[in-house]
Write a protein that holds these residues in place. Structure first.
Motif, PDB file in Angstrom:
ATOM      1  N   PHE A 339       0.843  -1.196   0.000  1.00 49.99           N
ATOM      2  CA  PHE A 339       0.000   0.000   0.000  1.00 49.99           C
ATOM      3  C   PHE A 339       0.880   1.248   0.000  1.00 49.99           C
ATOM      4  CE2 PHE A 339      -2.181  -3.437   2.212  1.00 49.99           C
ATOM      5  CZ  PHE A 339      -3.344  -3.534   1.455  1.00 49.99           C
ATOM      6  N   ALA A 340       0.257   2.356  -0.379  1.00 50.37           N
ATOM      7  CA  ALA A 340       0.992   3.617  -0.442  1.00 50.37           C
ATOM      8  C   ALA A 340       0.141   4.746   0.131  1.00 50.37           C
ATOM      9  CB  ALA A 340       1.364   3.945  -1.892  1.00 50.37           C
ATOM     10  N   ILE A 341       0.833   5.718   0.711  1.00 52.76           N
ATOM     11  CA  ILE A 341       0.191   6.936   1.203  1.00 52.76           C
ATOM     12  C   ILE A 341       0.343   8.013   0.126  1.00 52.76           C
ATOM     13  CG2 ILE A 341       0.435   8.863   2.811  1.00 52.76           C
ATOM     14  CD1 ILE A 341      -0.945   6.637   4.145  1.00 52.76           C
ATOM     15  N   ILE A 342      -0.784   8.580  -0.293  1.00 51.60           N
ATOM     16  CA  ILE A 342      -0.758   9.687  -1.247  1.00 51.60           C
ATOM     17  C   ILE A 342      -1.280  10.931  -0.541  1.00 51.60           C
ATOM     18  CG2 ILE A 342      -1.643  10.598  -3.421  1.00 51.60           C
ATOM     19  CD1 ILE A 342       0.297   8.283  -3.773  1.00 51.60           C
ATOM     20  N   ARG A 343      -0.451  11.985  -0.517  1.00 54.08           N
ATOM     21  CA  ARG A 343      -0.854  13.266   0.033  1.00 54.08           C
ATOM     22  C   ARG A 343      -0.929  14.290  -1.091  1.00 54.08           C
ATOM     23  NH1 ARG A 343       2.916  13.355   5.547  1.00 54.08           N
ATOM     24  NH2 ARG A 343       1.532  12.031   6.800  1.00 54.08           N
ATOM     25  N   VAL A 344      -1.970  15.106  -1.053  1.00 54.78           N
ATOM     26  CA  VAL A 344      -2.142  16.163  -2.053  1.00 54.78           C
ATOM     27  C   VAL A 344      -2.110  17.494  -1.327  1.00 54.78           C
ATOM     28  CG1 VAL A 344      -3.653  17.123  -3.823  1.00 54.78           C
ATOM     29  CG2 VAL A 344      -3.545  14.632  -3.486  1.00 54.78           C
ATOM     30  N   ARG A 345      -1.110  18.315  -1.665  1.00 53.07           N
ATOM     31  CA  ARG A 345      -0.955  19.631  -1.029  1.00 53.07           C
ATOM     32  C   ARG A 345      -1.668  20.684  -1.872  1.00 53.07           C
ATOM     33  NH1 ARG A 345       2.618  22.449   2.401  1.00 53.07           N
ATOM     34  NH2 ARG A 345       3.946  20.621   2.717  1.00 53.07           N
ATOM     35  N   PHE A 346      -2.563  21.426  -1.213  1.00 54.75           N
ATOM     36  CA  PHE A 346      -3.295  22.489  -1.892  1.00 54.75           C
ATOM     37  C   PHE A 346      -2.577  23.828  -1.703  1.00 54.75           C
ATOM     38  CE2 PHE A 346      -6.286  19.089  -1.307  1.00 54.75           C
ATOM     39  CZ  PHE A 346      -7.000  19.093  -2.496  1.00 54.75           C
ATOM     40  N   PRO A 347      -2.887  24.805  -2.545  1.00 57.45           N
ATOM     41  CA  PRO A 347      -2.202  26.104  -2.443  1.00 57.45           C
ATOM     42  C   PRO A 347      -2.338  26.768  -1.081  1.00 57.45           C
ATOM     43  CG  PRO A 347      -3.320  25.927  -4.554  1.00 57.45           C
ATOM     44  CD  PRO A 347      -3.723  24.722  -3.760  1.00 57.45           C
ATOM     45  N   PHE A 380      -8.547  19.782 -12.943  1.00 56.95           N
ATOM     46  CA  PHE A 380      -7.360  20.162 -12.177  1.00 56.95           C
ATOM     47  C   PHE A 380      -6.191  19.273 -12.575  1.00 56.95           C
ATOM     48  CE2 PHE A 380      -9.721  17.004  -9.788  1.00 56.95           C
ATOM     49  CZ  PHE A 380      -8.747  16.068  -9.435  1.00 56.95           C
ATOM     50  N   ILE A 381      -5.017  19.637 -12.093  1.00 58.20           N
ATOM     51  CA  ILE A 381      -3.790  18.892 -12.400  1.00 58.20           C
ATOM     52  C   ILE A 381      -3.068  18.590 -11.094  1.00 58.20           C
ATOM     53  CG2 ILE A 381      -1.510  19.042 -13.491  1.00 58.20           C
ATOM     54  CD1 ILE A 381      -2.757  20.851 -15.613  1.00 58.20           C
ATOM     55  N   LEU A 382      -2.468  17.410 -11.010  1.00 58.45           N
ATOM     56  CA  LEU A 382      -1.624  17.049  -9.875  1.00 58.45           C
ATOM     57  C   LEU A 382      -0.187  16.932 -10.367  1.00 58.45           C
ATOM     58  CD1 LEU A 382      -3.859  14.333  -8.148  1.00 58.45           C
ATOM     59  CD2 LEU A 382      -3.690  16.771  -7.625  1.00 58.45           C
ATOM     60  N   ASN A 383       0.728  17.566  -9.651  1.00 60.76           N
ATOM     61  CA  ASN A 383       2.144  17.560 -10.038  1.00 60.76           C
ATOM     62  C   ASN A 383       2.947  16.701  -9.067  1.00 60.76           C
ATOM     63  OD1 ASN A 383       2.107  19.680 -12.231  1.00 60.76           O
ATOM     64  ND2 ASN A 383       1.256  20.862 -10.543  1.00 60.76           N
ATOM     65  N   THR A 384       3.840  15.901  -9.596  1.00 60.77           N
ATOM     66  CA  THR A 384       4.710  15.079  -8.754  1.00 60.77           C
ATOM     67  C   THR A 384       5.839  15.946  -8.202  1.00 60.77           C
ATOM     68  OG1 THR A 384       6.229  14.451 -10.520  1.00 60.77           O
ATOM     69  CG2 THR A 384       4.223  13.128 -10.281  1.00 60.77           C
ATOM     70  N   PRO A 385       6.560  15.457  -7.196  1.00 61.55           N
ATOM     71  CA  PRO A 385       7.696  16.229  -6.644  1.00 61.55           C
ATOM     72  C   PRO A 385       8.763  16.569  -7.683  1.00 61.55           C
ATOM     73  CG  PRO A 385       7.070  14.471  -5.132  1.00 61.55           C
ATOM     74  CD  PRO A 385       6.286  14.248  -6.395  1.00 61.55           C
ATOM     75  N   ALA A 408       5.236   6.488  -0.694  1.00 56.07           N
ATOM     76  CA  ALA A 408       4.526   7.696  -0.266  1.00 56.07           C
ATOM     77  C   ALA A 408       4.976   8.866  -1.115  1.00 56.07           C
ATOM     78  CB  ALA A 408       4.786   7.982   1.211  1.00 56.07           C
ATOM     79  N   THR A 409       4.013   9.725  -1.451  1.00 63.02           N
ATOM     80  CA  THR A 409       4.320  10.876  -2.308  1.00 63.02           C
ATOM     81  C   THR A 409       3.427  12.050  -1.928  1.00 63.02           C
ATOM     82  OG1 THR A 409       4.890   9.417  -4.160  1.00 63.02           O
ATOM     83  CG2 THR A 409       4.429  11.703  -4.691  1.00 63.02           C
ATOM     84  N   VAL A 410       3.981  13.245  -2.040  1.00 60.18           N
ATOM     85  CA  VAL A 410       3.195  14.471  -1.880  1.00 60.18           C
ATOM     86  C   VAL A 410       3.013  15.087  -3.262  1.00 60.18           C
ATOM     87  CG1 VAL A 410       3.046  16.755  -0.831  1.00 60.18           C
ATOM     88  CG2 VAL A 410       4.085  14.871   0.438  1.00 60.18           C
ATOM     89  N   LEU A 411       1.764  15.096  -3.748  1.00 59.50           N
ATOM     90  CA  LEU A 411       1.437  15.702  -5.030  1.00 59.50           C
ATOM     91  C   LEU A 411       0.946  17.129  -4.795  1.00 59.50           C
ATOM     92  CD1 LEU A 411      -0.522  12.707  -6.618  1.00 59.50           C
ATOM     93  CD2 LEU A 411       1.892  13.268  -6.903  1.00 59.50           C
ATOM     94  N   THR A 412       1.206  18.000  -5.731  1.00 57.93           N
ATOM     95  CA  THR A 412       0.795  19.400  -5.613  1.00 57.93           C
ATOM     96  C   THR A 412      -0.416  19.661  -6.504  1.00 57.93           C
ATOM     97  OG1 THR A 412       3.096  20.031  -5.214  1.00 57.93           O
ATOM     98  CG2 THR A 412       1.551  21.791  -5.769  1.00 57.93           C
ATOM     99  N   PHE A 413      -1.438  20.245  -5.921  1.00 58.97           N
ATOM    100  CA  PHE A 413      -2.693  20.510  -6.631  1.00 58.97           C
ATOM    101  C   PHE A 413      -2.631  21.853  -7.355  1.00 58.97           C
ATOM    102  CE2 PHE A 413      -6.834  22.500  -6.915  1.00 58.97           C
ATOM    103  CZ  PHE A 413      -7.667  21.486  -7.369  1.00 58.97           C
ATOM    104  N   ALA A 414      -3.201  21.891  -8.564  1.00 60.75           N
ATOM    105  CA  ALA A 414      -3.320  23.152  -9.310  1.00 60.75           C
ATOM    106  C   ALA A 414      -4.542  23.057 -10.211  1.00 60.75           C
ATOM    107  CB  ALA A 414      -2.076  23.416 -10.141  1.00 60.75           C
TER     108      ALA A 414
END
Length: 444
Positions: A339-347, A380-385, A408-414
């Motif tokens: 399993f993996a943890i996916i985090r999405v960071r908003f502006p 919307f678009i999700l950007n990888t690190p 685990a990854t932190v994706l950036t929302f736009a």
């Protein structure tokens, strides 16, 4: 799957939905609001089947405040407090020149393991709507599924036995051999109903003791097919246990044909992975960094061996290696995780977190984000690190491993460029997540 099994599951699903509707009430009664937010608990194994009355009242009051905020933009106490806290934390981050936190990929020894409150997730949890609305670990669901199926034996013995065989045994190879053997027993009776030798099964027979008897549910299937256990004296005068077919119990061979079809088409009862939704402030994301043991596909002993191999690999890394060799090692490393943890960071600094199987597709992440957005209908678009833009048109069917999003990854929302002007003209342009989702921030 046979029509009977489909109807069996349709009935169970209907029963489950009926139970989820809650207690009935008269139309003249004052009904309480049905909107509620599932409560979060710090326990490692939460049973989140519903909210207490007190929690419902608190949740409804919070939702009412947020609804009032929507109707009256000047009333934003709850949301403003969260936004102010996020801004303060981001400023502290910037002043301290700290890099963006990420989930620790390194498995730790027992002495290093943090307390559960520092885990990125309390564990991996699942749903099974056919049985109940509980959210439980896989092991607990196995017990519940077994209990559920055995309770159905009185109602539909044959089809339930097929499901027990598929759902309550772990070794798939042994299950397949058992199913083939059982089908052979029944097919022999159907095709040669007058052949006496096919109507008796010696229980000491090697094929029976190795392929059938050890498999849970197999005996129930044979009893449902019309077999009864008897002692019969063999040619040497010794009594032995036999299963004997009793035609009076199954006068119509169509029933046996139905069981054969059910045996060949039945599948295990499937569990649905719960996203274990969390909404995190930057400070909370920075402290919740350790993956729980349930995320790993390896046992502690295997992890220790992997650590030794990794040490040896450091020496190899000094050698000149091709890109293909490096990618092969990278994928092998990721396959250690289930399993993996996916985090999405908003502006605004808020992070949305969910749990995914490493073999799920990108469109599952996209749908997860969309269903929690205030403007869920906008692209919307999700950007990888690394700066790669994840696009549905190109990446929808790629797995998390394919996209290197494990463990685990932190994706950036736009927002998509086509809707930026529309968003900027919206009165809620700084609001990204739904109010009921934002409530989860205060429960962490």
């Amino acid at each position: 799957m046979t029509d009977k099994i489909k109807k069996f599951f349709q009935k169970k699903k209907a029963d489950a939905k009926f139970k989820l509707a809650g207690p009935g009430h008269k139309l003249s009664d004052a009904s309480s609001s049905t909107s509620s937010v599932s409560s979060k608990k710090d326990a490692v194994k939460p049973r989140r089947s519903g909210l207490s009355e007190e929690s419902k009242v608190a949740a409804d009051a919070a939702l009412a405040r947020l609804q009032q905020k929507r109707e009256n933009p000047t009333f934003n106490t709850s949301l403003a407090a969260i936004q102010a806290q996020v801004r303060k934390e981001l400023e502290n981050e910037s002043n301290a020149s700290k890099s963006e936190p990420h989930v620790d990929e390194r498995p730790r020894s027992p002495e290093e393991v943090d307390l559960p409150r520092n885990f990125a997730a309390a564990g991996v949890f699942f749903r099974c709507p056919i049985i109940s609305n509980d959210i439980l670990p896989r092991d607990e669901w196995k017990k519940n599924i077994k209990t559920f199926l055995y309770e159905q034996l009185a109602e539909e013995r044959g089809l339930t036995a097929c499901l027990i065989i598929q759902s309550c045994n772990n070794n798939r190879d042994k299950v397949e051999k058992c199913v083939e053997t059982l089908c052979k027993y029944l097919e022999n009776i159907v095709t040669q109903p007058d052949e006496e030798k096919f109507q008796k099964i010696r229980m000491s027979n090697r094929a029976f003791t190795e392929r059938v008897q050890p498999i849970e549910g197999a005996m129930e299937l044979l009893f449902a097919a019309g077999f009864t256990q008897q002692k019969i004296t063999n040619a040497d005068g010794v009594e032995e246990d036999y299963l004997v077919f009793n035609r009076d119990l199954v006068p119509n061979t169509d029933n046996l044909v139905t069981l054969i079809d059910a045996l060949r088409t039945a599948e295990p009862i499937q569990l649905e992975l719960d996203r274990n939704l969390q909404v995190l402030l930057p400070s909370q994301a920075a402290t919740k960094v350790q993956l729980p043991p349930t995320f790993y596909a390896l046992t502690p002993e295997e992890l220790k061996r992997e650590h030794q191999l990794r040490t040896e690999a450091l020496e190899k890394s000094q050698m000149l290696r091709t890109k293909a060799m490096r990618e092969k090692d990278e994928i092998r490393e990721m396959r250690k995780y289930k399993f993996a943890i996916i985090r999405v960071r908003f502006p605004d600094g808020i992070l949305l977190q969910g749990t995914f199987s490493v073999y799920e597709r990108y469109h599952e992440i996209h749908d997860f984000v969309a269903e929690n957005l205030e403007h869920s209908d906008l692209p919307f678009i999700l950007n990888t690190p690394t700066g790669h833009k994840l696009l549905l048109e190109e990446d929808a069917n790629k797995t998390l491993i394919d996209l290197r999003l494990v463990p685990a990854t932190v994706l950036t929302f736009a927002w998509h460029s086509s809707v930026i002007e529309e968003i900027n003209n919206s009165p809620n342009k700084d609001v990204y997540l739904k109010p009921e989702v934002m409530l989860l921030v205060q429960e962490l």
